[in-house]
Design a protein around this motif. Structure first.
Motif, mmCIF file in Angstrom:
data_model
loop_
_atom_site.group_PDB
_atom_site.id
_atom_site.type_symbol
_atom_site.label_atom_id
_atom_site.label_comp_id
_atom_site.label_asym_id
_atom_site.label_seq_id
_atom_site.Cartn_x
_atom_site.Cartn_y
_atom_site.Cartn_z
ATOM 1 N N UNK A 30 0.811 -1.221 0.000
ATOM 2 C CA UNK A 30 0.000 0.000 0.000
ATOM 3 C C UNK A 30 0.849 1.278 0.000
ATOM 4 N N UNK A 51 0.848 -8.803 -4.277
ATOM 5 C CA UNK A 51 0.087 -7.683 -4.820
ATOM 6 C C UNK A 51 -0.839 -7.042 -3.801
ATOM 7 N N UNK A 52 -0.939 -5.716 -3.909
ATOM 8 C CA UNK A 52 -2.049 -5.016 -3.272
ATOM 9 C C UNK A 52 -3.023 -4.537 -4.342
ATOM 10 N N UNK A 53 -2.486 -3.869 -5.388
ATOM 11 C CA UNK A 53 -3.371 -3.210 -6.339
ATOM 12 C C UNK A 53 -2.728 -3.179 -7.730
ATOM 13 N N UNK A 54 -3.404 -3.756 -8.708
ATOM 14 C CA UNK A 54 -2.832 -3.898 -10.049
ATOM 15 C C UNK A 54 -2.581 -2.568 -10.760
ATOM 16 N N UNK A 55 -3.578 -1.675 -10.869
ATOM 17 C CA UNK A 55 -3.294 -0.435 -11.595
ATOM 18 C C UNK A 55 -2.166 0.370 -10.960
#
Lengths: 251, 256
Positions: free
Chosen positions: A174, A210-214
């Motif tokens: 994050x 992963x937290x967030x792909x974009x």
């Protein structure tokens, strides 16, 4: 513009699945990867970015996605600093790209350093998503290990000094950040795990943890935009104690 | 409350790499996974959830050798509908959980249906993140397949009929939705790729094709709190033409 000198410190190796480094690519292939920290000197300061692992046994027992953690004598933080002639108490600044166990394991050694961490990372590390719990161990970075008041939680891009800038590169975690360093050769980015390998940057493939792909793709684009050379957090192409000839981003 | 009858339709089998369904788990292992569509009947309606792949030839032409796909005769959309005694003209509602190619492939067959999709998914499909571009083919759901007025663009939770609800789930794609169906056995959630395998929900392991992890875990909680049974998108745990006894939100041993 002020310039800095970089020395790469090796904090041992682990064996992982290649698909863990490059999402959806080469799954099922094992790979031995180094864990890098870097020493930065210049402008009257001694700086360490990322501080390796605290215990080989702990890593081998507790982290499900790695095996075979091995540290040679000069790959402990104490050993590596000795090899470059630094004492832990002389270090002025510690930067954690993020707070996974292999990037903050020796924070406790740096009693006189100010420690720069993104606030979002700090909050995420204390309350991680279920898929990241095993990578965070608060006793490595909080409380006594964090030297109490020496921790500086920052929000977004931050200039430590002229020619030395922290940029947010979330996605992997994050509050991940990377370090942009002006050197005589050009602008170097110490990516941390925003790019595990050069391949992440040059083939535009994000990592698997992963937290967030974009955000992860945005971080790769940002590094390509802001630096000429990169030191990815786990790239075997980098050499222990390397001081120059880092990996060119733009062909 | 209106109740509905559910029948699973198998749209073929895909040979996949296991860790693509379970983040960080079982790298390099092969798994054969069915592609599920669901037929729902009740309240005077014939409803389909997801429409499988276009055809084996389509997969070969557009995806090449990257996937191994198998399809038996009663696993094409026409074949499966025939097997349950439906024809394409009488289907009056089609729900797309999301717009990946293996969930919209036969949209073009249903000229009399109203189509339901989340507006967020529709918009995202034209501008997906880099590693999802390979899953969206506008020809399968754009103007040449579905006339735009057939679409009902939904924003958030939506009651299609009494006892039949769309709920936004996200995670896998930002606009992924599930379908809550009231049945005689209880509430079934058709979760599609938000819960590709029951292992995802039971072990709290995200599917690896994941837009953002926070909403992926939140989706698990949403399903656990709102349904008793799940129809996962790609789990071999179910039979084709299965009508009940769907997997529970907790593992059998946990329930016992």
């Amino acid at each position: 513009m002020k310039t800095y000198e970089i020395k790469v410190l090796k904090m041992g190796v682990v064996t992982v699945d290649k698909g863990g480094m490059t999402r959806g690519t080469d799954c099922g292939t094992k790979m031995v990867i180094p864990m890098w920290s870097i020493a930065i000197e210049g402008n009257g300061m001694k700086i360490i970015a990322d501080t390796g692992v605290h215990s080989v046994a702990w890593v081998n027992e507790n982290v499900s996605t790695v095996e075979g953690c091995i540290l040679e004598e000069d790959e402990t933080m104490e050993g590596a600093l000795k090899a470059i002639g630094w004492k832990p108490e002389e270090v002025d600044i510690v930067i954690n790209t993020h707070l996974h166990y292999d990037h903050c394991g020796n924070n406790r050694l740096f009693k006189n350093a100010k420690i720069y961490i993104q606030r979002k990372e700090w909050e995420f590390a204390l309350d991680p998503l279920p898929n990241q719990k095993q990578y965070y161990m608060p006793s490595l970075f909080a409380g006594e290990a964090g030297n109490g008041t020496n921790i500086e939680l920052i929000d977004g891009e931050f200039e430590i000094a002229e020619g030395l800038v922290l940029i947010p590169t979330p996605g992997h975690t994050r509050g991940h950040q990377s370090v942009i360093i002006n050197t005589r050769e050009g602008v170097v980015c110490y990516a941390g795990d925003a790019a595990n390998l050069l391949e992440n940057i040059t083939s535009n493939i994000i990592g698997n943890i992963l937290d967030d792909t974009p955000e992860a793709f945005k971080a790769l684009a940002d590094i390509r935009r802001k630096a000429e050379f990169v030191i990815p957090g786990h790239e075997p192409l980098i050499h222990k104690y390397a001081t120059d000839n880092f990996l060119a981003i733009h062909g | 409350m209106e109740t509905y009858e559910i029948t699973t339709l198998k749209m073929g089998t895909l040979i996949a790499e296991k860790s693509s369904l379970t983040m960080g788990v079982d790298f390099g292992k092969e798994i054969a996974i069915p592609m599920w569509s669901v037929a729902i009947q009740g309240a005077g309606h014939k409803i389909l959830v997801d429409t499988g792949i276009r055809s084996l030839d389509w997969v070969k032409e557009y995806l090449g050798d990257q996937y191994d796909v198998l399809q038996e005769e009663d696993e094409t959309m026409e074949g499966a509908l025939k097997a349950i005694g439906w024809n394409t003209e009488e289907v009056d509602i089609v729900i797309n959980t999301h717009l990946h190619y293996d969930h919209v492939g036969c949209n073009h067959l249903f000229r009399n249906a109203r189509f339901y999709v989340q507006k967020r998914e529709w918009e995202y499909s034209f501008e997906p993140v880099e590693n999802q571009k390979c899953f969206y083919f506008e020809d399968l759901y754009g103007w040449s397949a579905v006339r735009y007025p057939q679409w009902k663009m939904v924003e958030g939770e939506y009651e299609v009929l009494p006892g039949l609800k769309l709920i936004p789930l996200g995670g896998h794609t930002p606009g992924s939705q599930g379908v809550l169906v009231n049945t005689q056995e209880g509430t079934v959630c058709i979760a599609a790729d938000t819960i590709g395998l029951m292992e995802n929900l039971w072990d709290n392991v995200l599917p690896n094709i994941m837009y953002d992890c926070t909403s992926g875990f939140r989706a698990f909680d949403t399903v656990r709190s709102r349904a008793e049974f799940v129809i996962p998108g790609h789990d071999g745990i179910m039979e084709k033409f299965q009508k009940g006894n769907f997997p529970g939100i907790y593992k059998e041993e946990a329930r016992a």
